[in-house]
Design a protein around this motif. Structure first.
Motif, PDB file in Angstrom:
ATOM      1  N   THR A 129       0.812  -1.159   0.024  1.00 13.37           N
ATOM      2  CA  THR A 129       0.007   0.051   0.020  1.00 13.37           C
ATOM      3  C   THR A 129       0.820   1.444   0.099  1.00 13.37           C
ATOM      4  O   THR A 129       0.177   2.338  -0.193  1.00 13.37           O
ATOM      5  CB  THR A 129      -0.924   0.207   1.263  1.00 13.37           C
ATOM      6  N   PRO A 183       1.396   3.573  -3.949  1.00 12.95           N
ATOM      7  CA  PRO A 183       0.584   4.477  -4.380  1.00 12.95           C
ATOM      8  C   PRO A 183       0.550   5.936  -3.526  1.00 12.95           C
ATOM      9  O   PRO A 183      -0.208   6.789  -3.854  1.00 12.95           O
ATOM     10  CB  PRO A 183      -0.787   3.821  -4.438  1.00 12.95           C
ATOM     11  N   THR A 217      -0.163  -5.351 -11.248  1.00 14.98           N
ATOM     12  CA  THR A 217       0.040  -4.840 -10.129  1.00 14.98           C
ATOM     13  C   THR A 217      -0.410  -3.425 -10.517  1.00 14.98           C
ATOM     14  O   THR A 217      -0.869  -2.634  -9.765  1.00 14.98           O
ATOM     15  CB  THR A 217       1.316  -4.591  -9.590  1.00 14.98           C
ATOM     16  N   GLN A 225      -3.539  -1.065  -8.766  1.00 13.53           N
ATOM     17  CA  GLN A 225      -3.067   0.181  -8.043  1.00 13.53           C
ATOM     18  C   GLN A 225      -3.822   1.365  -8.662  1.00 13.53           C
ATOM     19  O   GLN A 225      -4.248   2.343  -7.798  1.00 13.53           O
ATOM     20  CB  GLN A 225      -1.453   0.393  -7.857  1.00 13.53           C
ATOM     21  N   GLN A 280      -6.562   0.558  -0.705  1.00 15.38           N
ATOM     22  CA  GLN A 280      -5.388  -0.243  -1.176  1.00 15.38           C
ATOM     23  C   GLN A 280      -5.128  -1.427  -0.286  1.00 15.38           C
ATOM     24  O   GLN A 280      -4.667  -2.423  -0.859  1.00 15.38           O
ATOM     25  CB  GLN A 280      -4.241   0.929  -1.410  1.00 15.38           C
ATOM     26  N   GLY A 330      -5.721  -4.918  -2.037  1.00 11.78           N
ATOM     27  CA  GLY A 330      -4.520  -5.646  -2.154  1.00 11.78           C
ATOM     28  C   GLY A 330      -4.372  -6.951  -1.392  1.00 11.78           C
ATOM     29  O   GLY A 330      -4.013  -7.892  -1.746  1.00 11.78           O
TER      30      GLY A 330
END
Length: 430
Positions: free
Chosen positions: A131, A134, A336, A340, A348, A352
């Motif tokens: 996380t 981003p 990925t 994202q 996230q 995720g």
């Protein structure tokens, strides 16, 4: 040297990215060492394919038990501190295993228990680490940033770590795990240098339970078809991929006759292919659509399983692994990046985590299937299962891949709809 640094981690990605990147590389080196040393340790204590596959399966099982909770927690608290704490727990567990190995008191059950507990700590470390990127990298730079993290994974986890782990294991069973502990500890220190990772913003400031947060994330995922389909693809392909990978150490040493070092060389070969893909990724991202790249990668996965099922040559196996490293790097960076870009910051961790539950849940299921197939029908049976399963799955997901690659973030869609509505209202007033 400044040119090399800019080439590896462009200044526009920021200082925090460089700390995160080096921490990821250090942690991946430690995990790469265990990637070879762990199966070798278990194989030195038992010849049962089921127990060998159980070693990896017990390490990944915690994702099914705690993965969703880890995602919710990552969305609640300071993510940097969570990563540091989880890595500290990993270091303690590895050092405890080192003590058992050094004193000669370790047995197969202690090793399997250590693998499970280490996997529990890894759930929180990896979920929260995923996380961070981003939070301080722009959406348009996520592709290149993820490619750099993937490159470190390949160099450290796949290229450098496994042969080093196999070499150290040949010297003494505890040495690779001692070095792994140092690598993970260094990763925790590097993450502590990241300047600022605030608690993610939340639309609803009223107190909620972890289970409520998990349900919110699952609902968002279910209502977002592109991300939902991406998670399903990853789940199924990890089932087929993990079936033979769970007994790869036996396949390499017994079926191909490559020995312990040869087993480590297989992952090294995949890393070399991945390094080639690292240099190609920027060009591919600019000139080839994500949809085309995703289809090619999944098709090559099907071909790889068939090739491994048919070959009896260690040299050919190394060539196959080279190709696997090339396309798997591209797939990992693209999947990925797509996820994202599409997921809001405040979700996230949870989305995720669902993705990682799919990854490792698929691996647990696949490795369990692979162990049974190998013990019942031989060491090539898992490869045939993987080939057939991946081929059937590819047929069903071929068309939806276009929708995944072309999807836009929810906030951009809302903005676009708002602009369109404003335009319609203006026309009406006229």
């Amino acid at each position: 040297m400044s040119w090399l640094g800019e080439r590896i981690a462009p200044a526009r990605l920021g200082r925090d990215f460089r700390w995160l990147m080096t921490a990821s590389w250090s942690s991946n080196l430690g995990d790469g060492i265990m990637l070879a040393a762990g199966p070798l340790l278990i194989a030195s204590m038992t010849s049962s394919p089921v127990l060998v596959a159980s070693g990896a399966m017990l390490q990944f099982l915690p994702w099914l038990l705690f993965g969703l909770h880890a995602g919710a927690i990552a969305d609640r608290f300071n993510r940097r501190r969570l990563v540091i704490g989880a890595n500290a727990v990993r270091v303690v567990l590895i050092l405890a295993l080192v003590v058992f190995l050094f004193t000669g008191t370790a047995n197969i059950w202690i090793v399997l228990a250590a693998a499970f507990l280490y996997g529990c700590a890894e759930v929180f470390a990896d979920t929260t680490s995923g996380t961070l990127l981003p939070m301080f990298v722009r959406k348009e730079d996520l592709g290149i940033a993820n490619s750099r993290l993937q490159a470190g994974f390949l160099v450290a986890n796949q290229f450098g770590g496994p042969p080093l782990g196999a070499f150290l294991f040949a010297i003494g069973s505890f040495w690779p795990f001692l070095l792994q502990a140092l690598c993970v500890a260094l990763a925790a220190i590097l993450v502590s240098r990241i300047a600022h990772t605030p608690i993610p913003p939340r639309e609803n400031t009223a107190p909620t339970s972890v289970h409520t947060d998990i349900a919110e994330g699952v609902r968002w995922l279910w209502r977002n078809p592109p991300v939902r389909m991406l998670v399903i693809i990853i789940l199924v392909f990890n089932v087929t991929w993990a079936a033979p990978w769970g007994v790869l150490v036996l396949y390499a040493t017994e079926h191909l006759g490559m020995g312990e070092v040869g087993y480590g060389a297989l992952t090294t070969a995949s890393a070399i292919g991945g390094l080639l893909a690292t240099g190609m990724f920027g060009w591919l991202e600019r000139h080839v659509s994500f949809a085309t790249l995703m289809r090619v990668c999944l098709a090559l996965e099907v071909v790889m399983h068939l090739a491994f099922a048919l070959t009896t040559s260690g040299v050919i196996a190394l060539v196959i692994m080279f190709g696997f490293g090339l396309y798997s790097f591209i797939w990992g960076a693209i999947s990925t990046t797509v996820r994202q870009r599409l997921v809001p910051h405040e979700l996230q961790g949870r989305i995720g985590a669902v993705n990682m539950v799919g990854v490792f849940g698929g691996m647990v299921i696949g490795q369990g299937i692979g162990g049974v197939l190998a013990q019942t029908w031989g060491l090539t049976a898992p490869w045939w299962f993987a080939f057939v399963g991946a081929a059937i799955t590819l047929v069903f997901v071929w068309r939806p891949i276009s929708q995944i690659a072309a999807a836009r973030p929810a906030e951009e869609t809302a903005q676009s709809d708002g602009d369109s509505s404003d335009g319609d209202s203006s026309d009406g007033d006229d």
